[in-house]
Design an enzyme around this catalytic site. Structure first.
Site, PDB file in Angstrom:
ATOM      1  N   GLY A  37       2.482   8.796 -35.440  1.00 50.44           N
ATOM      2  CA  GLY A  37       2.662   7.749 -36.447  1.00 50.44           C
ATOM      3  C   GLY A  37       2.453   6.379 -35.823  1.00 50.44           C
ATOM      4  N   SER A  39       3.075   2.548 -34.494  1.00 51.70           N
ATOM      5  CA  SER A  39       4.093   1.918 -33.667  1.00 51.70           C
ATOM      6  C   SER A  39       5.201   1.410 -34.601  1.00 51.70           C
ATOM      7  CB  SER A  39       3.472   0.744 -32.902  1.00 51.70           C
ATOM      8  OG  SER A  39       4.457   0.091 -32.159  1.00 51.70           O
ATOM      9  N   GLY A  40       6.431   1.699 -34.275  1.00 52.08           N
ATOM     10  CA  GLY A  40       7.550   1.258 -35.101  1.00 52.08           C
ATOM     11  C   GLY A  40       7.887   2.189 -36.252  1.00 52.08           C
ATOM     12  N   GLY A  42       9.194   5.106 -35.989  1.00 53.34           N
ATOM     13  CA  GLY A  42      10.422   5.856 -35.701  1.00 53.34           C
ATOM     14  C   GLY A  42      10.206   7.127 -34.891  1.00 53.34           C
ATOM     15  N   THR A  45      12.745   7.325 -32.036  1.00 52.32           N
ATOM     16  CA  THR A  45      14.070   7.490 -32.651  1.00 52.32           C
ATOM     17  C   THR A  45      14.262   8.939 -33.085  1.00 52.32           C
ATOM     18  OG1 THR A  45      13.987   5.209 -33.422  1.00 52.32           O
ATOM     19  CG2 THR A  45      15.572   6.662 -34.524  1.00 52.32           C
ATOM     20  N   ASP A  67       5.449   5.866 -24.346  1.00 49.62           N
ATOM     21  CA  ASP A  67       5.716   4.678 -23.527  1.00 49.62           C
ATOM     22  C   ASP A  67       6.227   5.080 -22.152  1.00 49.62           C
ATOM     23  OD1 ASP A  67       4.918   3.064 -25.563  1.00 49.62           O
ATOM     24  OD2 ASP A  67       6.766   1.889 -25.687  1.00 49.62           O
ATOM     25  N   ILE A 110       1.897   7.631 -30.478  1.00 54.75           N
ATOM     26  CA  ILE A 110       1.142   7.190 -31.660  1.00 54.75           C
ATOM     27  C   ILE A 110       0.043   8.208 -31.956  1.00 54.75           C
ATOM     28  CG2 ILE A 110      -0.283   5.363 -32.676  1.00 54.75           C
ATOM     29  CD1 ILE A 110       1.100   3.358 -30.822  1.00 54.75           C
ATOM     30  N   SER A 111      -0.666   8.620 -30.911  1.00 53.35           N
ATOM     31  CA  SER A 111      -1.789   9.590 -31.021  1.00 53.35           C
ATOM     32  C   SER A 111      -2.576   9.350 -32.318  1.00 53.35           C
ATOM     33  CB  SER A 111      -1.296  11.036 -30.912  1.00 53.35           C
ATOM     34  OG  SER A 111      -0.110  11.293 -31.612  1.00 53.35           O
ATOM     35  N   GLY A 160      -7.053  -4.306 -30.267  1.00 54.12           N
ATOM     36  CA  GLY A 160      -7.096  -2.852 -30.424  1.00 54.12           C
ATOM     37  C   GLY A 160      -5.728  -2.269 -30.704  1.00 54.12           C
TER      38      GLY A 160
HETATM   39  N1  LIG Z   1      15.312   6.373 -39.609  1.00 51.77           N
HETATM   40  C1  LIG Z   1      15.453   5.100 -39.279  1.00 51.77           C
HETATM   41  N2  LIG Z   1      16.270   4.291 -39.980  1.00 51.77           N
HETATM   42  C2  LIG Z   1      16.410   3.000 -39.625  1.00 51.77           C
HETATM   43  N3  LIG Z   1      15.808   2.411 -38.583  1.00 51.77           N
HETATM   44  C3  LIG Z   1      14.992   3.175 -37.852  1.00 51.77           C
HETATM   45  C4  LIG Z   1      14.776   4.546 -38.157  1.00 51.77           C
HETATM   46  N4  LIG Z   1      13.906   5.049 -37.256  1.00 51.77           N
HETATM   47  C5  LIG Z   1      13.614   4.050 -36.439  1.00 51.77           C
HETATM   48  N5  LIG Z   1      14.257   2.918 -36.772  1.00 51.77           N
HETATM   49  C6  LIG Z   1      14.143   1.634 -36.085  1.00 51.77           C
HETATM   50  O1  LIG Z   1      12.790   1.236 -36.124  1.00 51.77           O
HETATM   51  C7  LIG Z   1      12.391   0.699 -34.902  1.00 51.77           C
HETATM   52  C8  LIG Z   1      11.200   1.466 -34.370  1.00 51.77           C
HETATM   53  O2  LIG Z   1      11.599   2.785 -34.042  1.00 51.77           O
HETATM   54  P1  LIG Z   1      10.963   3.525 -32.792  1.00 51.77           P
HETATM   55  O3  LIG Z   1      11.604   4.870 -32.747  1.00 51.77           O
HETATM   56  O4  LIG Z   1      11.041   2.704 -31.569  1.00 51.77           O
HETATM   57  O5  LIG Z   1       9.438   3.662 -33.268  1.00 51.77           O
HETATM   58  P2  LIG Z   1       8.169   4.190 -32.479  1.00 51.77           P
HETATM   59  O6  LIG Z   1       8.656   5.026 -31.329  1.00 51.77           O
HETATM   60  O7  LIG Z   1       7.433   4.996 -33.504  1.00 51.77           O
HETATM   61  O8  LIG Z   1       7.410   2.994 -32.058  1.00 51.77           O
HETATM   62  C9  LIG Z   1      13.604   0.738 -33.981  1.00 51.77           C
HETATM   63  O9  LIG Z   1      14.208  -0.529 -33.980  1.00 51.77           O
HETATM   64  C10 LIG Z   1      14.493   1.770 -34.623  1.00 51.77           C
HETATM   65  O10 LIG Z   1      15.837   1.513 -34.371  1.00 51.77           O
HETATM   66 MG   LIG Z   2       8.335   4.825 -29.286  1.00 56.76          MG
END
Ligand SMILES: Nc1ncnc2c1ncn2[C@@H]1O[C@H](COP(=O)(O)OP(=O)(O)O)[C@@H](O)[C@H]1O
Ligand SMILES: [Mg+2]
Length: 207
Positions: A37, A39-40, A42, A45, A67, A110-111, A160
């Site tokens: 997915g 960046s950002g 989740g 998480t 990362d 991200i892939s 990019g």
């Molecule tokens: N299910 C969720 N509900 C609320 N906030 C979330 C959720 N999943 C992720 N976040 C928040 O979104 C941001 C990005 O999540 P992260 O896991 O770092 O994304 P990615 O690894 O895909 O870049 C973080 O600040 C995280 O705390």
């Molecule tokens: Mg991440």
């Protein structure tokens, strides 16, 4: 004589203890949960929450986070398409080894390119590769922007960047999709719960 890739005189070494034996020891089945997915969206998480849920059920997992891998194994790679492909290939090979070790390997990257993810799927038995698409809108990811990267990308200071000036190709046939419900993202524990249910339903949480 055998030739494989760029190597010659290579033979496969079999050992007495195999994947089935290791799975029995762990009472689980080795597999790869590939979380893709923007960046950002989740990914990390979900991977961490899932690892915690599995741990509390006595199941051994290991997170391969994009990362983190770029701190070591993949630190020689940048974000141009060839390097992104090599990043995914190496991660796929390592994930395959973890699955063969009997672990539930959680790969969060991200892939962005479909063909790279499909290449990882093709490396292993299809049923052991569970692709999870973090289907979150770009607006949400950009609003979250925990590392300030979207801001930099919008300002042209990062080139990019996936979703801004580099494509993200959503899966066409993934095993699972995590998305918002009525415009709200499920809590991390709920996202993890969805994947645990999937793994349980398909027998991965027993040997
Ligand atoms: N299910 C969720 N509900 C609320 N906030 C979330 C959720 N999943 C992720 N976040 C928040 O979104 C941001 C990005 O999540 P992260 O896991 O770092 O994304 P990615 O690894 O895909 O870049 C973080 O600040 C995280 O705390
Ligand atoms: Mg991440």
């Amino acid at each position: 004589m055998s030739t494989l890739g760029n190597s010659t005189n290579i033979f496969w070494q079999e050992c007495q203890v195999g994947k089935i034996d290791r799975q029995k020891l762990l009472n689980q089945k080795g597999c790869v949960v590939w979380i893709t997915g923007l960046s950002g969206s989740g990914k990390s998480t979900l991977a961490c929450s899932l690892s915690k849920e599995l741990h509390s059920r006595g199941k051994l997992s290991y997170v391969l986070d994009g990362d983190n891998l770029r701190h070591g194994l993949n630190k020689d790679l940048c974000f141009k398409p060839e390097d992104r492909a090599e990043n995914i290939r190496r991660t796929g090979e390592v994930a395959k080894l973890f699955a063969d070790a009997g672990l539930i390997c959680l790969a969060s990257l991200i892939s962005p390119y479909r063909k790279d993810r499909d290449m990882c799927r093709a490396m292993m038995n299809d049923s052991n590769f569970i692709e999870v698409f973090m289907n979150m809108p770009l607006e949400l990811c950009e609003e979250r922007d925990p590392k300030g990267l979207y801001k930099l990308a919008r300002a042209g200071k990062i080139k990019g960047f996936t979703g801004i000036d580099d494509p993200y190709e959503p899966p066409l046939n993934c095993e699972m999709e995590i998305k918002q419900i009525d415009g709200v993202c499920p809590a991390p524990i709920a996202m993890a719960g969805q994947v645990v249910s999937y793994l349980k339903g398909r027998g991965f949480l027993e040997s």
